[in-house]
Enzyme design. Sequence first.
Site, PDB file in Angstrom:
ATOM      1  N   PHE A  17       0.821  -1.226   0.000  1.00 27.03           N
ATOM      2  CA  PHE A  17       0.000   0.000   0.000  1.00 27.03           C
ATOM      3  C   PHE A  17       0.856   1.279   0.000  1.00 27.03           C
ATOM      4  N   PHE A  87      10.044  -0.285   3.590  1.00 28.00           N
ATOM      5  CA  PHE A  87       8.619  -0.403   3.908  1.00 28.00           C
ATOM      6  C   PHE A  87       8.227  -1.850   4.208  1.00 28.00           C
ATOM      7  N   ALA A  89       7.049  -5.221   5.316  1.00 29.33           N
ATOM      8  CA  ALA A  89       6.655  -5.688   6.656  1.00 29.33           C
ATOM      9  C   ALA A  89       5.376  -6.502   6.546  1.00 29.33           C
ATOM     10  N   GLU A  90       5.122  -7.286   7.569  1.00 29.01           N
ATOM     11  CA  GLU A  90       3.764  -7.759   7.810  1.00 29.01           C
ATOM     12  C   GLU A  90       3.111  -6.620   8.577  1.00 29.01           C
ATOM     13  N   THR A 138       5.828   2.918  12.784  1.00 26.17           N
ATOM     14  CA  THR A 138       4.432   3.201  13.113  1.00 26.17           C
ATOM     15  C   THR A 138       4.280   3.866  14.482  1.00 26.17           C
ATOM     16  N   ASP A 139       3.165   4.569  14.660  1.00 21.63           N
ATOM     17  CA  ASP A 139       2.860   5.147  15.981  1.00 21.63           C
ATOM     18  C   ASP A 139       2.512   4.065  17.012  1.00 21.63           C
ATOM     19  N   GLU A 140       2.179   2.847  16.519  1.00 23.50           N
ATOM     20  CA  GLU A 140       1.713   1.797  17.440  1.00 23.50           C
ATOM     21  C   GLU A 140       2.798   1.330  18.404  1.00 23.50           C
ATOM     22  N   LYS A 168       7.454  -4.375  15.232  1.00 25.71           N
ATOM     23  CA  LYS A 168       7.935  -3.100  14.675  1.00 25.71           C
ATOM     24  C   LYS A 168       8.842  -2.392  15.682  1.00 25.71           C
ATOM     25  N   LYS A 203      -7.909  -3.730   5.984  1.00 28.90           N
ATOM     26  CA  LYS A 203      -7.780  -2.599   6.910  1.00 28.90           C
ATOM     27  C   LYS A 203      -9.097  -1.827   6.933  1.00 28.90           C
ATOM     28  N   PRO A 297      -8.728  -8.441  20.410  1.00 31.14           N
ATOM     29  CA  PRO A 297      -8.015  -8.643  21.680  1.00 31.14           C
ATOM     30  C   PRO A 297      -6.895  -7.612  21.838  1.00 31.14           C
ATOM     31  N   GLY A 298      -6.797  -7.031  23.029  1.00 33.01           N
ATOM     32  CA  GLY A 298      -5.718  -6.064  23.312  1.00 33.01           C
ATOM     33  C   GLY A 298      -5.842  -4.768  22.529  1.00 33.01           C
TER      34      GLY A 298
HETATM   35  P1  NAD Z   1       1.402  -3.600   3.273  1.00 30.90           P
HETATM   36  O1  NAD Z   1       1.099  -4.816   4.056  1.00 30.90           O
HETATM   37  O2  NAD Z   1       0.360  -3.016   2.381  1.00 30.90           O
HETATM   38  O3  NAD Z   1       2.678  -3.877   2.348  1.00 30.90           O
HETATM   39  C1  NAD Z   1       3.800  -4.591   2.798  1.00 30.90           C
HETATM   40  C2  NAD Z   1       4.610  -4.994   1.581  1.00 30.90           C
HETATM   41  O4  NAD Z   1       5.780  -5.687   2.052  1.00 30.90           O
HETATM   42  C3  NAD Z   1       3.870  -5.966   0.638  1.00 30.90           C
HETATM   43  O5  NAD Z   1       4.041  -5.555  -0.690  1.00 30.90           O
HETATM   44  C4  NAD Z   1       4.538  -7.299   0.901  1.00 30.90           C
HETATM   45  O6  NAD Z   1       4.534  -8.153  -0.245  1.00 30.90           O
HETATM   46  C5  NAD Z   1       5.959  -6.870   1.257  1.00 30.90           C
HETATM   47  N1  NAD Z   1       6.652  -7.867   2.082  1.00 30.90           N
HETATM   48  C6  NAD Z   1       6.167  -8.513   3.184  1.00 30.90           C
HETATM   49  N2  NAD Z   1       7.091  -9.366   3.665  1.00 30.90           N
HETATM   50  C7  NAD Z   1       8.184  -9.242   2.876  1.00 30.90           C
HETATM   51  C8  NAD Z   1       9.475  -9.850   2.856  1.00 30.90           C
HETATM   52  N3  NAD Z   1       9.808 -10.765   3.769  1.00 30.90           N
HETATM   53  N4  NAD Z   1      10.364  -9.473   1.917  1.00 30.90           N
HETATM   54  C9  NAD Z   1      10.020  -8.549   0.973  1.00 30.90           C
HETATM   55  N5  NAD Z   1       8.815  -7.958   0.922  1.00 30.90           N
HETATM   56  C10 NAD Z   1       7.903  -8.289   1.851  1.00 30.90           C
HETATM   57  O7  NAD Z   1       1.929  -2.538   4.309  1.00 30.90           O
HETATM   58  P2  NAD Z   1       1.744  -0.942   4.330  1.00 30.90           P
HETATM   59  O8  NAD Z   1       0.473  -0.615   5.005  1.00 30.90           O
HETATM   60  O9  NAD Z   1       2.047  -0.416   2.987  1.00 30.90           O
HETATM   61  O10 NAD Z   1       2.919  -0.548   5.342  1.00 30.90           O
HETATM   62  C11 NAD Z   1       4.232  -0.320   4.856  1.00 30.90           C
HETATM   63  C12 NAD Z   1       5.132   0.001   6.027  1.00 30.90           C
HETATM   64  O11 NAD Z   1       4.656   1.159   6.688  1.00 30.90           O
HETATM   65  C13 NAD Z   1       5.189  -1.098   7.088  1.00 30.90           C
HETATM   66  O12 NAD Z   1       6.504  -1.178   7.554  1.00 30.90           O
HETATM   67  C14 NAD Z   1       4.253  -0.614   8.168  1.00 30.90           C
HETATM   68  O13 NAD Z   1       4.649  -1.103   9.415  1.00 30.90           O
HETATM   69  C15 NAD Z   1       4.437   0.877   8.068  1.00 30.90           C
HETATM   70  N6  NAD Z   1       3.299   1.704   8.481  1.00 30.90           N
HETATM   71  C16 NAD Z   1       2.054   1.473   7.955  1.00 30.90           C
HETATM   72  C17 NAD Z   1       1.000   2.320   8.311  1.00 30.90           C
HETATM   73  C18 NAD Z   1      -0.386   2.127   7.744  1.00 30.90           C
HETATM   74  O14 NAD Z   1      -1.297   2.819   8.169  1.00 30.90           O
HETATM   75  N7  NAD Z   1      -0.584   1.237   6.778  1.00 30.90           N
HETATM   76  C19 NAD Z   1       1.229   3.380   9.205  1.00 30.90           C
HETATM   77  C20 NAD Z   1       2.515   3.568   9.722  1.00 30.90           C
HETATM   78  C21 NAD Z   1       3.542   2.734   9.334  1.00 30.90           C
HETATM   79  O1  DAU Z   2      -1.330   3.365  13.461  1.00 27.34           O
HETATM   80  C1  DAU Z   2      -0.584   2.914  12.362  1.00 27.34           C
HETATM   81  C2  DAU Z   2      -1.023   1.522  12.042  1.00 27.34           C
HETATM   82  O2  DAU Z   2      -2.322   1.631  11.472  1.00 27.34           O
HETATM   83  C3  DAU Z   2      -0.086   0.776  11.097  1.00 27.34           C
HETATM   84  O3  DAU Z   2       1.154   0.604  11.732  1.00 27.34           O
HETATM   85  C4  DAU Z   2      -0.677  -0.585  10.722  1.00 27.34           C
HETATM   86  O4  DAU Z   2       0.162  -1.218   9.770  1.00 27.34           O
HETATM   87  C5  DAU Z   2      -2.045  -0.369  10.137  1.00 27.34           C
HETATM   88  O5  DAU Z   2      -2.649  -1.609   9.853  1.00 27.34           O
HETATM   89  C6  DAU Z   2      -2.932   0.428  11.095  1.00 27.34           C
HETATM   90  O6  DAU Z   2      -3.259  -0.342  12.279  1.00 27.34           O
HETATM   91  P1  DAU Z   2      -4.720  -0.258  12.950  1.00 27.34           P
HETATM   92  O7  DAU Z   2      -4.939  -1.479  13.724  1.00 27.34           O
HETATM   93  O8  DAU Z   2      -4.921   1.054  13.616  1.00 27.34           O
HETATM   94  O9  DAU Z   2      -5.595  -0.223  11.596  1.00 27.34           O
HETATM   95  P2  DAU Z   2      -6.905  -1.033  11.129  1.00 27.34           P
HETATM   96  O10 DAU Z   2      -7.299  -0.449   9.820  1.00 27.34           O
HETATM   97  O11 DAU Z   2      -6.738  -2.500  11.209  1.00 27.34           O
HETATM   98  O12 DAU Z   2      -7.976  -0.603  12.229  1.00 27.34           O
HETATM   99  C7  DAU Z   2      -8.270   0.760  12.474  1.00 27.34           C
HETATM  100  C8  DAU Z   2      -9.240   0.812  13.631  1.00 27.34           C
HETATM  101  O13 DAU Z   2     -10.493   0.245  13.209  1.00 27.34           O
HETATM  102  C9  DAU Z   2      -8.813   0.018  14.822  1.00 27.34           C
HETATM  103  O14 DAU Z   2      -9.225   0.690  16.014  1.00 27.34           O
HETATM  104  C10 DAU Z   2      -9.580  -1.297  14.689  1.00 27.34           C
HETATM  105  C11 DAU Z   2     -10.871  -0.862  14.019  1.00 27.34           C
HETATM  106  N1  DAU Z   2     -11.481  -1.855  13.116  1.00 27.34           N
HETATM  107  C12 DAU Z   2     -10.699  -2.419  12.165  1.00 27.34           C
HETATM  108  C13 DAU Z   2     -11.227  -3.359  11.300  1.00 27.34           C
HETATM  109  C14 DAU Z   2     -10.371  -4.012  10.237  1.00 27.34           C
HETATM  110  C15 DAU Z   2     -12.822  -2.171  13.223  1.00 27.34           C
HETATM  111  O15 DAU Z   2     -13.547  -1.629  14.085  1.00 27.34           O
HETATM  112  N2  DAU Z   2     -13.352  -3.097  12.362  1.00 27.34           N
HETATM  113  C16 DAU Z   2     -12.603  -3.706  11.421  1.00 27.34           C
HETATM  114  O16 DAU Z   2     -13.136  -4.568  10.676  1.00 27.34           O
END
Ligand code: NAD
Ligand code: DAU
Length: 358
Positions: A17, A87, A89-90, A138-140, A168, A203, A297-298
Amino acid sequence: MTQFIPQRLLVTGGAGFIGSNFVHYWTSHYPQTPLWVLDALTYAGNLNNIHTLIENHQISFIQGDINNPVLIHDLLNQHQIDTIIHFAAESHVDRSILGPGAFVNTNVLGTFNLLETFRQYWIGQGKPDHLRFLHISTDEVFGSLAPHEPSFSETTAYAPNSPYSASKAGSDHLVRSYFHTYGLPTLITNCSNNYGPYHFPEKLIPLMCVNILLGQTLPVYGDGLNVRDWLFVEDHCRAIDVVLHHAPAGETFNIGGNCEITNIDLITTLCRLMDELALNLPVAPSHRLITFVTDRPGHDRRYGMDTTKIKTQLGWLPSVSLEEGLRKTVSWYLNHSDWWMPLLSDDYRRYYHQVYGT
Ligand code: NAD
Ligand code: DAU
């Protein structure tokens, strides 16, 4: 202000993403910089996100794992990489609860492997200052805030609560230690929740968009009053650009939207926008689909980011309001069912049933 000019970029996770949004951002702003994407193409990686850039030879793509030291060594040396933006990550909290092993493997061990291989490469080059390893986090990692607690700053103690955030946090600590122990020129950014195009529909925001369009229930965890701070993904990409070019090595920066909202208010807004923008929704008004389900959970109650440092030191501010960003995002999902429909595979359905039941 220092200025670093990246010459040859390796972007890990560039088919995911944020990574793919970043690659689009970078190639449109800096078309001359050679850029390689390394991505394992897990369920979250999608070549459709960047295929036009690959076909037009604007970037090169390598399918591979960050846990493969030989591959990383060869990539760094063959292409004389000077900048890694990491970037890969899982990234999904719910999946980390179902199966934490992959999170430790990729986020902790994978980041370690990348760092260590980059360190050997840097030593081989004579330890120059003009290399960078920018780690996207991440902020988490800071844990959960009570309603009236001040937002997280760069000096807030780490207190991760999920296997995802713990993995992370582990990777952040490794990156920090490589700067302090070896002097490797690293940077860390910790960002709040992103949203926008190419977001996998596990998400919150893309899941709600897709479910509204399919007329399926909108599962809200717990009481729906958990708070997240949302940032449009393009603003995150711009922040990474600014940090990379202007931050001194060894620094960390918080990035956020200054835009805290409860999940239920966010979902209600999405419903309103879908009702306004979509024709012939299967269920309208779509807020009728909202269903409260068992809590995660959590589940962290609240995240909030203090972005004073990046604002005062580097001049970065978010530019897209939540209303504007959500409108763009809703329109994108409305017009790109060809992108998201194929993602609703048997694997996705199995995952969905594991988390939400029937
Ligand atoms: P995402 O899950 O959409 O994408 C992760 C990408 O990493 C995928 O393309 C996947 O194929 C690749 N990948 C996974 N394991 C791999 C491996 N072992 N080797 C090579 N590639 C691999 O994640 P995202 O939401 O785009 O997040 C990207 C980064 O930003 C992550 O490090 C995440 O922790 C961080 N982040 C995400 C958010 C958010 O809101 N999505 C916010 C803050 C930080
Ligand atoms: O804060 C940054 C993080 O944001 C990133 O590091 C993570 O990679 C990203 O996945 C995201 O984590 P969250 O757990 O905050 O995002 P998610 O979209 O999974 O959930 C957002 C909020 O919505 C959270 O409080 C859980 C809630 N939620 C989520 C889902 C998927 C629901 O209520 N219902 C749902 O089905």
